[in-house]
Scaffold this motif. Sequence first.
Motif, mmCIF file in Angstrom:
data_model
loop_
_atom_site.group_PDB
_atom_site.id
_atom_site.type_symbol
_atom_site.label_atom_id
_atom_site.label_comp_id
_atom_site.label_asym_id
_atom_site.label_seq_id
_atom_site.Cartn_x
_atom_site.Cartn_y
_atom_site.Cartn_z
ATOM 1 N N MET A 1 3.356 1.385 -5.690
ATOM 2 C CA MET A 1 3.796 2.039 -4.457
ATOM 3 C C MET A 1 5.090 1.398 -3.958
ATOM 4 O O MET A 1 5.352 0.219 -4.204
ATOM 5 C CB MET A 1 2.732 1.891 -3.367
ATOM 6 N N LYS A 2 5.848 2.166 -3.220
ATOM 7 C CA LYS A 2 7.007 1.629 -2.514
ATOM 8 C C LYS A 2 6.590 1.394 -1.061
ATOM 9 O O LYS A 2 6.168 2.322 -0.368
ATOM 10 C CB LYS A 2 8.190 2.596 -2.568
ATOM 11 N N ILE A 3 6.717 0.150 -0.627
ATOM 12 C CA ILE A 3 6.277 -0.249 0.705
ATOM 13 C C ILE A 3 7.463 -0.813 1.456
ATOM 14 O O ILE A 3 8.139 -1.729 0.985
ATOM 15 C CB ILE A 3 5.145 -1.289 0.622
ATOM 16 N N VAL A 4 7.734 -0.259 2.634
ATOM 17 C CA VAL A 4 8.853 -0.704 3.463
ATOM 18 C C VAL A 4 8.284 -1.506 4.633
ATOM 19 O O VAL A 4 7.360 -1.055 5.321
ATOM 20 C CB VAL A 4 9.668 0.493 3.975
ATOM 21 N N ASP A 58 6.003 5.161 0.165
ATOM 22 C CA ASP A 58 4.576 5.482 0.276
ATOM 23 C C ASP A 58 3.959 4.952 1.562
ATOM 24 O O ASP A 58 3.082 5.586 2.161
ATOM 25 C CB ASP A 58 3.820 4.907 -0.921
ATOM 26 N N VAL A 59 4.425 3.766 1.976
ATOM 27 C CA VAL A 59 3.821 3.071 3.114
ATOM 28 C C VAL A 59 4.921 2.400 3.916
ATOM 29 O O VAL A 59 5.852 1.818 3.347
ATOM 30 C CB VAL A 59 2.810 1.999 2.639
ATOM 31 N N LEU A 218 -6.766 -0.508 4.526
ATOM 32 C CA LEU A 218 -6.346 0.543 5.457
ATOM 33 C C LEU A 218 -5.348 1.504 4.821
ATOM 34 O O LEU A 218 -5.305 2.684 5.182
ATOM 35 C CB LEU A 218 -5.759 -0.087 6.715
ATOM 36 N N ILE A 219 -4.551 1.028 3.905
ATOM 37 C CA ILE A 219 -3.650 1.918 3.175
ATOM 38 C C ILE A 219 -4.451 2.949 2.381
ATOM 39 O O ILE A 219 -4.101 4.135 2.339
ATOM 40 C CB ILE A 219 -2.729 1.108 2.244
ATOM 41 N N ASP A 220 -5.536 2.505 1.796
ATOM 42 C CA ASP A 220 -6.329 3.377 0.922
ATOM 43 C C ASP A 220 -7.286 4.296 1.672
ATOM 44 O O ASP A 220 -7.639 5.365 1.159
ATOM 45 C CB ASP A 220 -7.134 2.537 -0.071
ATOM 46 N N ARG A 221 -7.706 3.897 2.877
ATOM 47 C CA ARG A 221 -8.724 4.659 3.597
ATOM 48 C C ARG A 221 -8.078 5.761 4.425
ATOM 49 O O ARG A 221 -7.649 5.562 5.556
ATOM 50 C CB ARG A 221 -9.530 3.722 4.495
ATOM 51 N N GLU A 222 -8.024 6.958 3.851
ATOM 52 C CA GLU A 222 -7.391 8.100 4.513
ATOM 53 C C GLU A 222 -8.134 8.545 5.770
ATOM 54 O O GLU A 222 -7.592 9.293 6.590
ATOM 55 C CB GLU A 222 -7.298 9.278 3.535
ATOM 56 N N ASP A 223 -9.368 8.068 5.952
ATOM 57 C CA ASP A 223 -10.173 8.491 7.096
ATOM 58 C C ASP A 223 -10.001 7.596 8.321
ATOM 59 O O ASP A 223 -10.627 7.838 9.356
ATOM 60 C CB ASP A 223 -11.656 8.524 6.705
ATOM 61 N N ILE A 224 -9.153 6.569 8.229
ATOM 62 C CA ILE A 224 -9.003 5.637 9.348
ATOM 63 C C ILE A 224 -7.618 5.784 9.961
ATOM 64 O O ILE A 224 -6.606 5.657 9.273
ATOM 65 C CB ILE A 224 -9.224 4.173 8.894
#
Length: 325
Positions: A1-4, A58-59, A218-224
């Motif tokens: 992923m690209k994370i800024v 991505d993030v 938290l990055i992975d949990r789309e429900d939060i």
Amino acid sequence: MKIVIPGGTGQVGAVLKRALEAAGHEVVVLTRRPSRAGEVPWDGRTLGPWTAAVDGSDVVINLAGRTVSCRYTAANLNEMMDSRVDSTRVVGAAIAGAARPPRVWLQMSTATVYAHRFDAPNDEISGVIGGTEPGVPDYWAYSVEIAKAWERAQQQAETPATRKVALRSAMVMSPDPGGVFAVLLGMARLGLGGPVAGGAQYVSWIHEHDFVRAVEFLIDREDIAGPVNLAAPHPLPQRAFMRALRSAWGVPVGLPATKWMAEVGAFALRSDTELLLKSRRVVPGRLTRTGFEFEYAQWPQAADELVRRVRRVRDRVGGGAAARR
């Protein structure tokens, strides 16, 4: 992923960058003074060429804001407010204007948003927001207002394609020089790590490894979405917190400090007594309810691990110096 990571040159940013790059991610840090590869200039207030780093990422993990390790003068408090709110607004504007916006925006916040209290822990549902507690300095309420404005700036950003999470973080404990753990350990090693003003005030904290793991979770949990407390599940009174730290280093005694002595010490350190005296009894309700498991849930265990790493670095540096002699 690209994370800024806007504002990623401080201690927490260094912890995240190190871990995320080790996991194979591309990390771009936005900073006012770029000095190494992977850093992009920005001013934290206005849109500019740096927005190209956000577009297609991505993030985004926004950590920008003036350090709280300072005297809480009116000027410094205003700078804390402006640096947090302005940077959050401009990050939101960059995400809103992106052709390919990130899927998640993690925004740093603070556990200081909760009330100074001893009677019960604060989670995201039942926790009491501070600002109206009796018997505390008036300016403590402004610290809460800063936290609320910080989160509100993220909430108001029009980013429908990007999930937003506010990280209500406790103190991140890392052995890196210059961080809060280094300051506390230094006090303990000097014999100054006793109770402050009785030591009943609660200390909330999180080990750096669990902080990184929680961010990845938290990055992975789309429900939060929304506020999430990043704190170990067992905050403890300051006197017990420092006793465990002294034990980890092997210091038998810590001199106690009265409130006025804490004022003198904070002045000498160019810090503020709110960091020592406010009772931050914060627990990670949403994390634990959604299945996150802490590797370092108890402070004595975390303190032992952090101290071992400090000693290894010290011994390695000492050994190298002896070899050179």
